[in-house]
Motif scaffolding. Structure first.
Motif, PDB file in Angstrom:
ATOM      1  N   ILE A 185       0.821  -1.208   0.000  1.00 36.03           N
ATOM      2  CA  ILE A 185       0.000   0.000   0.000  1.00 36.03           C
ATOM      3  C   ILE A 185       0.857   1.262   0.000  1.00 36.03           C
ATOM      4  O   ILE A 185       2.066   1.208   0.241  1.00 36.03           O
ATOM      5  N   TYR A 186       0.213   2.383  -0.262  1.00 39.24           N
ATOM      6  CA  TYR A 186       0.893   3.673  -0.357  1.00 39.24           C
ATOM      7  C   TYR A 186       1.761   3.912   0.880  1.00 39.24           C
ATOM      8  O   TYR A 186       1.286   3.866   2.006  1.00 39.24           O
ATOM      9  N   ALA A 187       3.038   4.195   0.627  1.00 42.04           N
ATOM     10  CA  ALA A 187       3.947   4.528   1.719  1.00 42.04           C
ATOM     11  C   ALA A 187       4.458   5.954   1.618  1.00 42.04           C
ATOM     12  O   ALA A 187       4.484   6.698   2.589  1.00 42.04           O
ATOM     13  N   ARG A 188       4.885   6.369   0.408  1.00 40.59           N
ATOM     14  CA  ARG A 188       5.429   7.710   0.189  1.00 40.59           C
ATOM     15  C   ARG A 188       5.638   7.902  -1.307  1.00 40.59           C
ATOM     16  O   ARG A 188       5.417   6.987  -2.098  1.00 40.59           O
ATOM     17  N   THR A 189       6.067   9.081  -1.684  1.00 46.54           N
ATOM     18  CA  THR A 189       6.513   9.315  -3.051  1.00 46.54           C
ATOM     19  C   THR A 189       7.927   9.863  -3.019  1.00 46.54           C
ATOM     20  O   THR A 189       8.360  10.467  -2.032  1.00 46.54           O
ATOM     21  N   GLY A 190       8.637   9.636  -4.107  1.00 46.06           N
ATOM     22  CA  GLY A 190       9.984  10.155  -4.251  1.00 46.06           C
ATOM     23  C   GLY A 190      10.166  10.715  -5.643  1.00 46.06           C
ATOM     24  O   GLY A 190       9.430  10.346  -6.576  1.00 46.06           O
ATOM     25  N   PRO A 191      11.134  11.604  -5.846  1.00 46.05           N
ATOM     26  CA  PRO A 191      11.321  12.212  -7.162  1.00 46.05           C
ATOM     27  C   PRO A 191      11.897  11.225  -8.172  1.00 46.05           C
ATOM     28  O   PRO A 191      12.683  10.340  -7.825  1.00 46.05           O
ATOM     29  N   THR A 192      11.475  11.370  -9.423  1.00 45.10           N
ATOM     30  CA  THR A 192      12.057  10.619 -10.537  1.00 45.10           C
ATOM     31  C   THR A 192      12.389  11.624 -11.643  1.00 45.10           C
ATOM     32  O   THR A 192      12.272  12.840 -11.450  1.00 45.10           O
ATOM     33  N   GLN A 193      12.787  11.127 -12.800  1.00 44.54           N
ATOM     34  CA  GLN A 193      13.116  12.021 -13.906  1.00 44.54           C
ATOM     35  C   GLN A 193      12.035  12.061 -14.980  1.00 44.54           C
ATOM     36  O   GLN A 193      12.259  12.613 -16.055  1.00 44.54           O
ATOM     37  N   ARG A 194      10.884  11.499 -14.690  1.00 44.44           N
ATOM     38  CA  ARG A 194       9.753  11.700 -15.594  1.00 44.44           C
ATOM     39  C   ARG A 194       9.310  13.165 -15.510  1.00 44.44           C
ATOM     40  O   ARG A 194       9.499  13.830 -14.486  1.00 44.44           O
ATOM     41  N   PRO A 195       8.702  13.684 -16.561  1.00 51.25           N
ATOM     42  CA  PRO A 195       8.125  15.030 -16.463  1.00 51.25           C
ATOM     43  C   PRO A 195       7.151  15.094 -15.291  1.00 51.25           C
ATOM     44  O   PRO A 195       6.458  14.118 -14.984  1.00 51.25           O
ATOM     45  N   LEU A 196       7.072  16.242 -14.652  1.00 48.43           N
ATOM     46  CA  LEU A 196       6.210  16.371 -13.469  1.00 48.43           C
ATOM     47  C   LEU A 196       4.767  15.985 -13.781  1.00 48.43           C
ATOM     48  O   LEU A 196       4.065  15.442 -12.920  1.00 48.43           O
ATOM     49  N   SER A 197       4.326  16.267 -15.004  1.00 49.83           N
ATOM     50  CA  SER A 197       2.943  15.942 -15.361  1.00 49.83           C
ATOM     51  C   SER A 197       2.700  14.449 -15.421  1.00 49.83           C
ATOM     52  O   SER A 197       1.535  14.011 -15.487  1.00 49.83           O
ATOM     53  N   ARG A 198       3.783  13.661 -15.430  1.00 59.63           N
ATOM     54  CA  ARG A 198       3.646  12.209 -15.473  1.00 59.63           C
ATOM     55  C   ARG A 198       4.215  11.544 -14.224  1.00 59.63           C
ATOM     56  O   ARG A 198       4.466  10.355 -14.215  1.00 59.63           O
ATOM     57  N   GLN A 199       4.417  12.315 -13.173  1.00 58.26           N
ATOM     58  CA  GLN A 199       4.767  11.732 -11.889  1.00 58.26           C
ATOM     59  C   GLN A 199       3.498  11.554 -11.050  1.00 58.26           C
ATOM     60  O   GLN A 199       2.433  12.090 -11.369  1.00 58.26           O
ATOM     61  N   TYR A 200       3.622  10.813  -9.984  1.00 61.70           N
ATOM     62  CA  TYR A 200       2.443  10.315  -9.274  1.00 61.70           C
ATOM     63  C   TYR A 200       1.472  11.416  -8.868  1.00 61.70           C
ATOM     64  O   TYR A 200       0.257  11.300  -9.103  1.00 61.70           O
ATOM     65  N   SER A 249      15.699   7.551 -12.938  1.00 62.07           N
ATOM     66  CA  SER A 249      14.954   6.774 -13.927  1.00 62.07           C
ATOM     67  C   SER A 249      13.751   7.550 -14.418  1.00 62.07           C
ATOM     68  O   SER A 249      13.256   8.468 -13.756  1.00 62.07           O
ATOM     69  N   GLY A 250      13.278   7.171 -15.617  1.00 66.15           N
ATOM     70  CA  GLY A 250      12.034   7.712 -16.142  1.00 66.15           C
ATOM     71  C   GLY A 250      12.176   8.865 -17.097  1.00 66.15           C
ATOM     72  O   GLY A 250      11.187   9.303 -17.687  1.00 66.15           O
ATOM     73  N   GLY A 251      13.397   9.389 -17.282  1.00 66.20           N
ATOM     74  CA  GLY A 251      13.590  10.504 -18.187  1.00 66.20           C
ATOM     75  C   GLY A 251      13.888  10.059 -19.602  1.00 66.20           C
ATOM     76  O   GLY A 251      13.843   8.866 -19.927  1.00 66.20           O
ATOM     77  N   SER A 252      14.219  11.007 -20.452  1.00 61.85           N
ATOM     78  CA  SER A 252      14.630  10.681 -21.813  1.00 61.85           C
ATOM     79  C   SER A 252      15.994  10.009 -21.760  1.00 61.85           C
ATOM     80  O   SER A 252      16.726  10.104 -20.771  1.00 61.85           O
ATOM     81  N   ALA A 253      16.353   9.314 -22.828  1.00 62.41           N
ATOM     82  CA  ALA A 253      17.602   8.567 -22.858  1.00 62.41           C
ATOM     83  C   ALA A 253      18.786   9.519 -22.918  1.00 62.41           C
ATOM     84  O   ALA A 253      18.863  10.388 -23.808  1.00 62.41           O
ATOM     85  N   ALA A 254      19.690   9.371 -21.985  1.00 57.66           N
ATOM     86  CA  ALA A 254      20.895  10.196 -21.982  1.00 57.66           C
ATOM     87  C   ALA A 254      21.808   9.771 -23.129  1.00 57.66           C
ATOM     88  O   ALA A 254      21.816   8.611 -23.546  1.00 57.66           O
TER      89      ALA A 254
END
Length: 809
Positions: free
Chosen positions: A273-288, A662-667
């Protein structure tokens, strides 16, 4: 490094370390007293605990192996009624489970890759029940029923246990049939509607020739998490176990034991179940957070310890497991010839919610599986009274697994999983109903010859070399058929990036030679030292969870096999007793290096829930362990276990990246990787995590406690009142293959109390309080597929309490 200190209780302590034997090893019937404990109290003159760690009965103090023993009554009184609960008693043992199939047992931080189970590889901790190897850890998730003792052997055990025991072995021994009529019964009731009942009966069928033992156990408990969608508690327990053993004394020198067991489990399980969120490299509009707002969604609580969820897929962890075995023990010449023939089955029928939310992202995720295994071991062991003692034998094993995987995407999948620059990202129809049907087959054959010698150079000094030659062959088949929601097999690139059709037939076969040598020296009758070097192997494997894709969304076939692990292990040990054997101090220091360590690697596809396997170049684990027992008076026993573990990736340059990378465009050379957590940034294809800690391993871990008893008469019955405490502590550990602050689990301490009255060999009644201070802790954390930043957790049990009554007739 790993330090384990155990002050061992005898009457009901989790660990017992006895004095050395003054006489030859006794028969099986002498290996536990009538209460089911592993042996008499530490400090009793001539008292001993007999184990079969080296395939012959001998005292634990003279066995040059770092090991612990937990007797049957200790299991009951401490609440350690399955393998998972042993971790609160043994700091060097780790056990993780999101459901029975996805379980892993590790010793000293080693054993199985951290993550979802992959059928094509094997564990590094051997699970043996009545000398029968259990190929899947799921087959060892049964409740202990009528168990005489559990032996936990730490470090490589390849020459005698052999079948992938590079980290150690767990050896479970059931109570044998008795020619003296006896019966046992135990019933427990606690909060959360906890009910556990166990019973066994044993006695002769034909005079002193044939005896039988029948056992049964049942465990039921309401779930600990409330699902507001189904209006039902989940993460419950519902286990039934049946066991029978028939002993036939066919000749004065030949015993035959036929064993059968059946276990059925059908709990509403297992929710993360939901515990927390953390930052990723997906665009903010596609983060949780943004995705949840777009759907007008919020979990019922953002505090996992409110213990509520809204999962919209029914949960099921149904399994049936059992089998038959025939044990033949024949005294021939100067030793005993032993044959162990076995057939086992495991049927798994799950249902999971793998998006961990109440949204229709992944509406179905299930991998029903059926396993069958046959094994045959034949060995000959000398009687232990020669200048050169020996054990030698042959082993054969064959296993098949058939899995029918199914994954179905829901109406929220497109927005949740697709790249935001895709024109399909906001079109629910693109992924809604996208279905992957996976047919997976696996055949595993292994054969080995093994032997171990003990050369008593003098009365005090011995050299003990061992050797095992092993052959493994694995063949698999993975066929994934993907269709759209309209039933079409023609997929666009977005659909293939989430669920890709694949078909491949991986295979692996190899020979390996394992060996070890131990030098043991008895400094005195109460002081024993040893030094060991072992070179061991864990069999290579094949990937049966789907392969990663290349730039054209085609499977990379070179990733279909995984190399064997190569282990070099060094250990020094010292086992001592003093103060008239009222104190025991056992020490062990070790250094283990593993080449081509088998690790779980995150699949790059956003919609794929299961990773695949790859080899880390090198892992190093070093440690020091100590088992200490002290019995200052006949009334007081104390124990404390402590573990300091230094387990690291020595070299892993192409590891999966943590969520924040993880989650961003390919470096690329023209688009270098962004800083961790940069929304819309560029993500590296892999990361160098050399020097990072292994997942699942606490730097410090402790277990500790004690028991005090005093004689008293109750209702005219002479017995004893007793009070006991058992505590454990684990420091922070990583819950992700590549360490991330978002998935670190904070350290926690648990304390259990018990208070009761017993008459040894007759009856025992006690009240218990577990997690007495209602500590909030996670058993594990995991990230949601797709790099959204959602971190889900599996909360540990809250405070529980109840009463147990047992009676021996």
């Amino acid at each position: 490094m790993s330090i384990t200190i155990a002050l061992i209780l005898l009457q009901s302590a989790p660990v017992s370390v006895p004095p050395p034997p003054p006489t030859p090893a006794p028969t099986q019937s002498d290996q536990g007293d009538e209460t089911g404990r592993a042996g008499p109290a530490v400090g009793d003159a001539g008292g001993e605990i007999i184990v079969t760690a080296r395939r012959r009965a001998e005292s634990i103090q003279r066995v040059p192996i770092a090991m612990s023993v937990i007797g049957g009554s200790a299991l009951a009184e401490t609440g350690a009624y399955n393998v998972g609960r042993l971790t609160q008693l043994q700091p060097s043992l780790q056990f993780y489970s999101t459901n029975p199939r996805n379980s892993a047992a590790n010793i000293r931080g080693l054993g199985a890759p951290f993550g979802l189970t992959n059928d094509g590889i094997e564990q590094g901790v051997g699970i043996y029940v009545d000398q029968v190897y259990n190929a899947r850890i799921a087959a060892a998730t049964f409740d202990f029923t009528d168990v005489e003792r559990v032996e936990i052997l730490r470090g490589p055990q390849g020459t005698l246990y052999g079948k992938n025991t590079t980290a150690g072995a767990i050896n479970v021994t059931s109570r044998p049939p008795s020619f003296s009529p006896e019966a046992r019964a135990e019933v427990t009731y606690g909060n959360l509607d906890f009910v556990q009942a166990k019973a066994s009966v044993s006695g002769p069928l034909v005079d002193d020739t044939v005896a039988i033992r029948l056992s049964a156990g049942y465990t039921s408990r309401r779930g600990t998490i409330y699902n507001v969608t189904s209006r039902h508690y989940v993460n419950s327990q519902d286990n039934l176990s049946l066991r029978s053993r028939i002993l036939w004394r066919a000749m004065p020198t030949l015993n035959l034991t036929l064993s059968g067991d059946y276990n059925y489990q059908n709990p509403d399980c297992c929710a993360q179940i939901y515990a927390r969120t953390g930052p990723t490299q997906r665009p903010l509009s596609r983060q949780y957070a943004a995705l949840a707002r777009a759907f007008g969604y919020a979990p019922p609580s953002t505090n996992a310890f409110d213990r509520v969820t809204d999962l919209d897929t029914p949960l099921r962890a149904k399994q049936e497991l059992g089998g038959l075995s025939l044990l033949a023990e024949w005294d021939v010449g100067p030793g005993t010839l032993t044959s162990v023939s076995a057939w086992r089955f495991w049927n798994w029928n799950p249902s999971n919610d793998r998006d961990f939310t109440g949204l229709p992202i992944t509406s179905v995720s299930a991998n029903p599986s059926q396993q069958r295994q046959v094994s045959q071991e034949l060995r000959y062991a000398s009687n232990g009274t020669n200048t050169v003692d020996y054990v030698g034998g042959l082993f054969y094993f064959h296993q098949t697994i058939d899995t029918q995987g199914l994954q179905v995407q829901g109406s929220a999948a497109s927005r949740w999983l697709l790249n935001p620059i895709s024109t399909n990202a906001n079109n629910p129809a693109v992924l809604n109903g996208l279905r992957s049907t996976n047919t997976i087959g696996f055949a595993n054959t292994s054969a080995a010859a093994f032997g171990k010698l003990t050369w008593h150079v003098t009365d005090r000094f011995s050299i003990q070399p061992g050797l095992r030659v092993n052959y493994d062959k694995k063949d698999g088949s993975y066929v994934s058929t993907v269709v759209t929601g309209t039933g079409s097999s023609i997929l666009n690139s977005d659909q293939r990036g989430v669920l890709a059709p694949q078909s491949y037939d991986p295979s692996f076969d190899d020979w390996n030679v394992s060996g070890d040598v131990t030098a043991a020296y008895d400094f005195s009758d109460d002081v024993h030292g040893y030094a060991t070097y072992a070179r061991s192997f864990k069999s290579g494997g094949i990937n049966l969870s789907g392969l990663p894709l290349d730039a054209a969304n085609m499977p990379i076939l070179s990733a279909s096999t995984v190399k064997p692990e190569t282990v070099n292990h060094y250990e020094l040990g010292l086992k001592t007793q003093f103060l008239n054997r009222r104190a025991t101090v056992n020490l062990a220091a070790f250094w283990t290096e593993i080449g081509d360590y088998q690790a779980t690697v995150t699949n790059g596809q956003l919609g794929v829930l299961r990773g695949y396997l790859a080899n880390a170049a090198k892992v190093r684990v070093k440690g020091v362990e100590a088992d200490v027992a002290f019995r200052p008076t006949e009334r007081l026993n104390l124990y404390v276990n402590a573990a300091y573990t230094d387990a690291k990736y020595a070299k892993f340059v192409d590891a999966p990246c943590p969520p924040e990378l993880s989650g961003g465009s390919a470096a690329s050379a023209t688009n270098p990787a962004s800083a961790a957590g940069t929304a819309g940034g560029a993500s590296p294809a892999n990361c160098d995590i050399s020097g990072q800690i292994l997942p699942g391993v606490s730097k410090w871990a402790f277990s500790y406690g004690g028991e005090y008893n005093f004689p008293a008469s109750l209702f005219g019955i002479d017995g004893q009142f007793y009070a006991g405490v058992d505590g454990s502590y684990r420091s922070t550990f990583s819950s992700n293959p590549s360490r991330s602050i978002a998935t670190d689990i904070d350290g926690y301490a648990l304390t259990n109390f018990r208070l009761g009255y017993r008459k040894d060999g007759d009856w025992n009644v006690f009240g218990w309080l577990r997690n007495a201070f209602d500590t909030d802790y996670y058993e594990l954390l995991a990230t949601q597929s797709g790099s959204t930043g959602l971190v889900v957790g599996q909360p540990g049990d809250p405070r529980t309490y109840g009463v147990t009554l047992s009676k021996t007739f």
